[in-house]
Design a protein around this motif. Structure first.
Motif, mmCIF file in Angstrom:
data_model
loop_
_atom_site.group_PDB
_atom_site.id
_atom_site.type_symbol
_atom_site.label_atom_id
_atom_site.label_comp_id
_atom_site.label_asym_id
_atom_site.label_seq_id
_atom_site.Cartn_x
_atom_site.Cartn_y
_atom_site.Cartn_z
ATOM 1 N N LYS A 133 0.850 -1.190 0.000
ATOM 2 C CA LYS A 133 0.000 0.000 0.000
ATOM 3 C C LYS A 133 0.889 1.245 0.000
ATOM 4 O O LYS A 133 1.840 1.332 0.791
ATOM 5 C CB LYS A 133 -0.857 -0.027 1.268
ATOM 6 C CG LYS A 133 -2.014 0.936 1.230
ATOM 7 C CD LYS A 133 -2.890 0.709 2.450
ATOM 8 C CE LYS A 133 -3.890 1.819 2.602
ATOM 9 N NZ LYS A 133 -4.540 1.768 3.900
ATOM 10 N N VAL A 134 0.628 2.180 -0.899
ATOM 11 C CA VAL A 134 1.406 3.431 -0.936
ATOM 12 C C VAL A 134 0.831 4.360 0.129
ATOM 13 O O VAL A 134 -0.338 4.738 0.072
ATOM 14 C CB VAL A 134 1.340 4.098 -2.331
ATOM 15 C CG1 VAL A 134 2.119 5.416 -2.331
ATOM 16 C CG2 VAL A 134 1.868 3.162 -3.398
ATOM 17 N N LEU A 135 1.636 4.685 1.146
ATOM 18 C CA LEU A 135 1.144 5.509 2.251
ATOM 19 C C LEU A 135 1.308 6.996 1.957
ATOM 20 O O LEU A 135 0.455 7.806 2.265
ATOM 21 C CB LEU A 135 1.899 5.153 3.539
ATOM 22 C CG LEU A 135 1.747 3.699 4.014
ATOM 23 C CD1 LEU A 135 2.605 3.462 5.231
ATOM 24 C CD2 LEU A 135 0.298 3.371 4.309
ATOM 25 N N GLU A 136 2.442 7.333 1.347
ATOM 26 C CA GLU A 136 2.737 8.743 1.080
ATOM 27 C C GLU A 136 3.570 8.854 -0.177
ATOM 28 O O GLU A 136 4.325 7.948 -0.505
ATOM 29 C CB GLU A 136 3.585 9.305 2.227
ATOM 30 C CG GLU A 136 2.811 10.128 3.226
ATOM 31 C CD GLU A 136 3.761 10.740 4.231
ATOM 32 O OE1 GLU A 136 4.110 11.904 4.079
ATOM 33 O OE2 GLU A 136 4.175 10.004 5.156
ATOM 34 N N ARG A 137 3.459 9.967 -0.877
ATOM 35 C CA ARG A 137 4.311 10.192 -2.043
ATOM 36 C C ARG A 137 5.097 11.470 -1.833
ATOM 37 O O ARG A 137 4.529 12.473 -1.405
ATOM 38 C CB ARG A 137 3.463 10.378 -3.309
ATOM 39 C CG ARG A 137 3.007 9.097 -3.923
ATOM 40 C CD ARG A 137 2.190 9.388 -5.179
ATOM 41 N NE ARG A 137 1.401 8.230 -5.524
ATOM 42 C CZ ARG A 137 1.863 7.222 -6.260
ATOM 43 N NH1 ARG A 137 3.075 7.267 -6.739
ATOM 44 N NH2 ARG A 137 1.098 6.200 -6.530
ATOM 45 N N HIS A 138 6.403 11.422 -2.116
ATOM 46 C CA HIS A 138 7.229 12.625 -2.039
ATOM 47 C C HIS A 138 7.793 12.903 -3.425
ATOM 48 O O HIS A 138 8.456 12.046 -4.005
ATOM 49 C CB HIS A 138 8.384 12.437 -1.052
ATOM 50 C CG HIS A 138 7.926 12.315 0.356
ATOM 51 N ND1 HIS A 138 7.718 13.413 1.152
ATOM 52 C CD2 HIS A 138 7.595 11.239 1.094
ATOM 53 C CE1 HIS A 138 7.293 12.999 2.332
ATOM 54 N NE2 HIS A 138 7.208 11.679 2.316
#
Ligand SMILES: Cc1cc2nc3c(=O)[nH]c(=O)nc-3n(C[C@H](O)[C@H](O)[C@H](O)COP(=O)(O)OP(=O)(O)OC[C@H]3O[C@@H](n4cnc5c(N)ncnc54)[C@H](O)[C@@H]3O)c2cc1C
Length: 167
Positions: free
Chosen positions: A31-36
Motif C-alpha cells: 500500500k502506498v502511504l505517502e508520495r514525495h
C-alpha cells in the motif's frame, strides 16, 4: 506517440469490467502511504545543448571537466549507462532506453560507443558530434561531425576555446 485526428461523431461503448476478475488480491498487498516528489536537480530533458560522457571518459574527475564545458556552453550534462554504472555521475543523468530521452539542438558525445540502448534516447537530436578515440565507434555512423581523439586531449581544448570566446 502519434496524435490521432479527433472524430466528433465517434460513439464509443462503455464497458464496465469487474477488476477482481483480472487483478488478483495479492496485487494489493503493498500500500502506498505517502508520495514525495523531489524537485528536479537539472533540466536535461529541456536543454538545447547536451554534453554527454560515456565509459571512455575514464573517471569522475574527467566528468568534472564535462561539467566545466557545460557551464561554458550553457548546456546540461548527460551520460551513458556504463558511465553511471562506473560511478562517474548520478543515475538521473542517464540517457537512453532505461534513462531519459533527449532531443537537444546539439548533442556532443564524449567517449560513448553508441549502443542501440543509448541511441534510443538521443538519436533525434539536431546536430550530433562524437568525440571518440575509435574511428569505427558505432555512434560515428549517426554523427554529423566526428572528432577522432581522446577526451583527455579534446575536452581541455574545447573548454579553453569556449572560455576565450565567451568573454
Ligand atoms: C536492457 C538494457 C538497457 C540499457 N539501457 C541503457 C541506457 O538507457 N543508456 C545507455 O547508455 N546504455 C544502456 N544500456 C547499456 C548499453 O548496452 C551499453 O553497454 C552502454 O551504452 C555503453 O556505454 P558506453 O558507450 O559509455 O561504453 P562503451 O561501450 O564501453 O564505450 C566506450 C567508448 O569510449 C571510447 N573511448 C575509450 N577511451 C576513450 C578516450 N580516452 N577518449 C575518447 N573515447 C574513448 C571507446 O572507443 C568506446 O567507443 C542498456 C543495456 C541493456 C541490456
Amino acid at each position: 506517440m502519434k496524435k490521432e485526428i479527433v472524430d466528433p461523431n465517434y460513439k464509443g461503448e462503455v464497458i464496465k469490467h469487474d477488476v477482481a476478475k483480472y487483478v488478483p488480491e495479492t496485487e494489493y498487498v503493498v500500500k502506498v502511504l505517502e508520495r514525495h516528489v523531489e524537485k528536479a536537480k537539472h533540466n536535461l530533458k529541456g536543454a538545447p545543448i547536451v554534453v554527454a560522457g560515456g565509459y571512455g571518459m575514464g573517471s569522475k574527475e574527467n566528468f568534472d571537466l564535462l561539467f566545466e564545458l557545460a557551464k561554458e556552453l550553457h548546456a546540461e550534462v548527460g551520460a551513458s549507462r556504463a558511465a553511471v554504472d562506473a560511478g562517474f555521475v548520478d543515475h538521473d543523468r542517464q540517457i537512453g532506453q532505461t534513462g531519459v530521452t533527449v532531443r537537444p539542438k546539439v548533442y556532443i558525445a564524449f567517449g560513448i560507443s553508441g549502443q542501440i540502448q543509448h541511441l534510443a534516447g538521443m538519436q533525434d537530436s539536431g546536430i550530433i558530434i562524437s568525440v571518440n578515440s575509435d574511428p569505427e565507434a558505432p555512434i560515428n555512423a549517426i554523427a554529423d561531425y566526428v572528432i577522432n581523439g581522446t577526451v583527455e586531449e579534446v575536452l581541455p581544448k574545447m573548454i579553453k576555446y569556449y572560455k576565450a570566446n565567451n568573454k
